[in-house]
Design a protein around this motif. Structure first.
Motif, PDB file in Angstrom:
ATOM      1  N   UNK A 235      -7.680  -2.997   8.324  1.00  0.00           N
ATOM      2  CA  UNK A 235      -7.639  -1.642   8.900  1.00  0.00           C
ATOM      3  C   UNK A 235      -6.222  -1.071   8.878  1.00  0.00           C
ATOM      4  N   UNK A 236      -5.227  -1.926   8.652  1.00  0.00           N
ATOM      5  CA  UNK A 236      -3.831  -1.498   8.610  1.00  0.00           C
ATOM      6  C   UNK A 236      -3.475  -0.997   7.215  1.00  0.00           C
ATOM      7  N   UNK A 237      -3.077   0.259   7.128  1.00  0.00           N
ATOM      8  CA  UNK A 237      -2.699   0.821   5.833  1.00  0.00           C
ATOM      9  C   UNK A 237      -1.475   0.117   5.264  1.00  0.00           C
ATOM     10  N   UNK A 238      -0.523  -0.237   6.129  1.00  0.00           N
ATOM     11  CA  UNK A 238       0.670  -0.933   5.668  1.00  0.00           C
ATOM     12  C   UNK A 238       0.308  -2.285   5.059  1.00  0.00           C
ATOM     13  N   UNK A 239      -0.589  -3.003   5.706  1.00  0.00           N
ATOM     14  CA  UNK A 239      -1.015  -4.304   5.190  1.00  0.00           C
ATOM     15  C   UNK A 239      -1.714  -4.135   3.847  1.00  0.00           C
ATOM     16  N   UNK A 240      -2.630  -3.175   3.771  1.00  0.00           N
ATOM     17  CA  UNK A 240      -3.356  -2.950   2.512  1.00  0.00           C
ATOM     18  C   UNK A 240      -2.403  -2.626   1.373  1.00  0.00           C
ATOM     19  N   UNK A 241      -1.368  -1.832   1.677  1.00  0.00           N
ATOM     20  CA  UNK A 241      -0.426  -1.449   0.627  1.00  0.00           C
ATOM     21  C   UNK A 241       0.344  -2.649   0.093  1.00  0.00           C
ATOM     22  N   UNK A 242       0.568  -3.647   0.936  1.00  0.00           N
ATOM     23  CA  UNK A 242       1.311  -4.842   0.525  1.00  0.00           C
ATOM     24  C   UNK A 242       0.440  -5.763  -0.316  1.00  0.00           C
ATOM     25  N   UNK A 243      -0.741  -6.117   0.191  1.00  0.00           N
ATOM     26  CA  UNK A 243      -1.537  -7.164  -0.456  1.00  0.00           C
ATOM     27  C   UNK A 243      -2.216  -6.694  -1.740  1.00  0.00           C
ATOM     28  N   UNK A 244      -2.221  -5.397  -1.987  1.00  0.00           N
ATOM     29  CA  UNK A 244      -2.819  -4.888  -3.227  1.00  0.00           C
ATOM     30  C   UNK A 244      -1.837  -4.899  -4.394  1.00  0.00           C
ATOM     31  N   UNK A 245      -0.591  -5.276  -4.142  1.00  0.00           N
ATOM     32  CA  UNK A 245       0.448  -5.253  -5.177  1.00  0.00           C
ATOM     33  C   UNK A 245       0.389  -6.502  -6.054  1.00  0.00           C
ATOM     34  N   UNK A 246       0.432  -6.298  -7.369  1.00  0.00           N
ATOM     35  CA  UNK A 246       0.495  -7.427  -8.303  1.00  0.00           C
ATOM     36  C   UNK A 246       1.882  -8.056  -8.265  1.00  0.00           C
ATOM     37  N   UNK A 247       2.878  -7.237  -8.041  1.00  0.00           N
ATOM     38  CA  UNK A 247       4.260  -7.705  -7.931  1.00  0.00           C
ATOM     39  C   UNK A 247       5.097  -6.619  -7.300  1.00  0.00           C
ATOM     40  N   UNK A 248       6.350  -6.941  -6.997  1.00  0.00           N
ATOM     41  CA  UNK A 248       7.231  -5.959  -6.380  1.00  0.00           C
ATOM     42  C   UNK A 248       8.682  -6.332  -6.649  1.00  0.00           C
ATOM     43  N   UNK A 249       9.537  -5.322  -6.690  1.00  0.00           N
ATOM     44  CA  UNK A 249      10.981  -5.529  -6.791  1.00  0.00           C
ATOM     45  C   UNK A 249      11.587  -5.281  -5.420  1.00  0.00           C
ATOM     46  N   UNK A 250      12.222  -6.301  -4.873  1.00  0.00           N
ATOM     47  CA  UNK A 250      12.818  -6.230  -3.546  1.00  0.00           C
ATOM     48  C   UNK A 250      14.331  -6.171  -3.690  1.00  0.00           C
ATOM     49  N   UNK A 251      14.969  -5.045  -3.333  1.00  0.00           N
ATOM     50  CA  UNK A 251      16.433  -4.966  -3.416  1.00  0.00           C
ATOM     51  C   UNK A 251      17.094  -6.097  -2.638  1.00  0.00           C
ATOM     52  N   UNK A 252      17.913  -6.865  -3.327  1.00  0.00           N
ATOM     53  CA  UNK A 252      18.587  -7.986  -2.687  1.00  0.00           C
ATOM     54  C   UNK A 252      17.866  -9.308  -2.828  1.00  0.00           C
ATOM     55  N   UNK A 253      16.613  -9.275  -3.311  1.00  0.00           N
ATOM     56  CA  UNK A 253      15.844 -10.516  -3.473  1.00  0.00           C
ATOM     57  C   UNK A 253      15.252 -10.648  -4.866  1.00  0.00           C
ATOM     58  N   UNK A 254      15.213  -9.556  -5.627  1.00  0.00           N
ATOM     59  CA  UNK A 254      14.695  -9.617  -6.985  1.00  0.00           C
ATOM     60  C   UNK A 254      13.199  -9.355  -7.069  1.00  0.00           C
ATOM     61  N   UNK A 255      12.618  -9.752  -8.191  1.00  0.00           N
ATOM     62  CA  UNK A 255      11.198  -9.501  -8.453  1.00  0.00           C
ATOM     63  C   UNK A 255      10.342 -10.625  -7.882  1.00  0.00           C
ATOM     64  N   UNK A 256       9.216 -10.258  -7.297  1.00  0.00           N
ATOM     65  CA  UNK A 256       8.265 -11.240  -6.774  1.00  0.00           C
ATOM     66  C   UNK A 256       6.890 -10.961  -7.365  1.00  0.00           C
ATOM     67  N   UNK A 257       6.122 -12.017  -7.635  1.00  0.00           N
ATOM     68  CA  UNK A 257       4.787 -11.906  -8.216  1.00  0.00           C
ATOM     69  C   UNK A 257       3.740 -12.412  -7.238  1.00  0.00           C
TER      70      UNK A 257
END
Length: 391
Positions: A189-211
């Motif tokens: 029900x949390x939009x923030x949670x849904x936006x995170x777990x639907x990502x195939x990968x992400x680029x995090x400034x200071x941490x690099x790319x995550x899959x």
């Protein structure tokens, strides 16, 4: 002497308390071992398999970690949240072997809450789970946060779940597939949670790319939108997933969990069992999305009982609307009546609500409910009827 009038009594038919979804018998392609469950969000469980016994969760435990963090520190749409400063323990934990972690972090770095949640859920950082636990409770360890996790589980009705750590690495963190569906239904029900777990990968400034370890399902064309994988030697492979499905022209969110999946043979840190649970879940997702249908278990205007006035007079009570559920062909749906604590009056207008019918396809939340109303007005007994009470 005039005897008091009898109180009216509402009687609901029990003969039609169980209805079968038409269309034959649908068989979910469950694996032979382990346990699993599938539900339609807000609509109850549509299928389960295996013994409902607590087993290690592995990193599926991080769903609860995210749930508690977002409950305590909610994020509005587009909001990244407060900055969180990395401590020395998080850096040290990032060098640990034989567990998932985010490496290369430096003490004093800061990340937004949203980016921390991404590092928690996408690459499954155990060190991030512990860091968030300490940050939330302003503690030197994770004990207070684990207590919050267990309190949240109790509040959600997760009766067979125990958390002993925020990452799921500890084999003492156990749950069941049915319990994890209750959590998935709440956290999605949390939009923030849904936006995170639907990502195939992400680029995090200071941490690099995550899959995302869940990428095979996210990219399978099955409408999957997350949510979390887990794997280690005690747990084998575990997975909670969410997928969109169109059922009779309406989009539905379907949730599933599969646990205790173990390969035969080498399985370093559960890596091969992770591949197994992903493939077994893919088969279930594909089949359930295709098989879901709607069924009207009670029709509008259908007589479901009557009000007995105590003098032999009966006033029918009827469903005010169609009671429709989403389920699989052959699934049995239980229909029950609840008066909601309403006192039955001696007189009432036509259409007065006297209770509701609730459809429950299986363990979990009800699939739907509709009001039950009197078909015609309830009236006081006539003078002739009253006079017969004189004795």
């Amino acid at each position: 002497m005039v005897r008091p009038l009898p109180s009216p009594e509402l009687k609901v038919r029990e003969a039609a308390s169980t209805v079968t979804v038409p269309g034959g018998r649908f068989v979910i392609p469950w694996p032979k071992k382990g346990q699993g469950a599938v539900m339609v969000a807000g609509g109850g469980t549509v299928g389960t398999f295996g013994a409902e016994k607590p087993v290690p969760t592995a990193s599926v435990a991080k769903i609860m970690t995210a749930y508690v963090v977002l409950r305590e520190h909610p994020l509005a749409k587009g909001e990244k949240g407060p900055r969180i400063t990395i401590d020395a323990k998080t850096v040290t934990d990032g060098t640990a072997e034989d567990e998932s972690r985010v490496e290369g972090l430096q003490e004093g770095q800061s990340f937004s809450e949203l980016d921390m949640l991404r590092m928690l859920m996408i690459p499954s950082g155990n060190n991030i789970a512990r860091m968030l636990a300490r940050w939330d409770t302003k503690s030197k360890d994770e004990t207070a946060f684990v207590r919050k996790m267990n309190d949240a589980a109790k509040a959600l009705g997760m009766r067979n779940t125990t958390y002993t750590d925020p990452s799921g690495l500890d084999r003492g963190t156990v749950s069941t597939a049915v319990d994890q569906l209750k959590l998935a239904d709440a956290v999605m029900k949390s939009e923030a949670f849904r936006s995170v777990v639907s990502m195939v990968g992400a680029d995090i400034p200071g941490a690099g790319h995550i899959d995302n370890n869940n990428a095979p399902l996210l990219t399978a064309g099955l409408g999957v939108e997350g949510i979390k994988t887990g794997s280690n030697t005690p747990a084998g492979g575990t997975l909670s997933w969410a997928a969109r499905a169109t059922v009779d022209g309406k989009e539905r969110l379907v949730l599933g969990t599969m646990m205790d999946q173990h390969v035969t043979g080498p399985d370093p840190n559960g890596s091969n069992s992770l591949a197994l649970v992903l493939e077994n879940s893919r088969k279930v997702v594909a089949a359930v999305r295709k098989g879901l249908t709607t069924a009207t278990v009670v029709r509008k205007g259908q007589v479901v009982g009557h009000v007995d006035d105590g003098f032999g007079g009966r006033t029918p009570v009827v469903a005010a609307k169609d009671l429709t559920v989403v389920g699989l062909p052959g699934q049995r749906v239980r229909v029950t009546f609840r008066d909601g604590g309403r006192a039955l009056a001696r007189t009432a207008e036509r259409g007065t609500v006297v209770g509701e019918l609730i459809a429950t396809p299986g363990p979990g939340s009800a699939a739907g409910k509709v009001p039950v109303v009197v078909k015609s007005a309830l009236k006081e007994p006539s003078f002739g009827t009253r006079i017969t009470r004189i004795g």
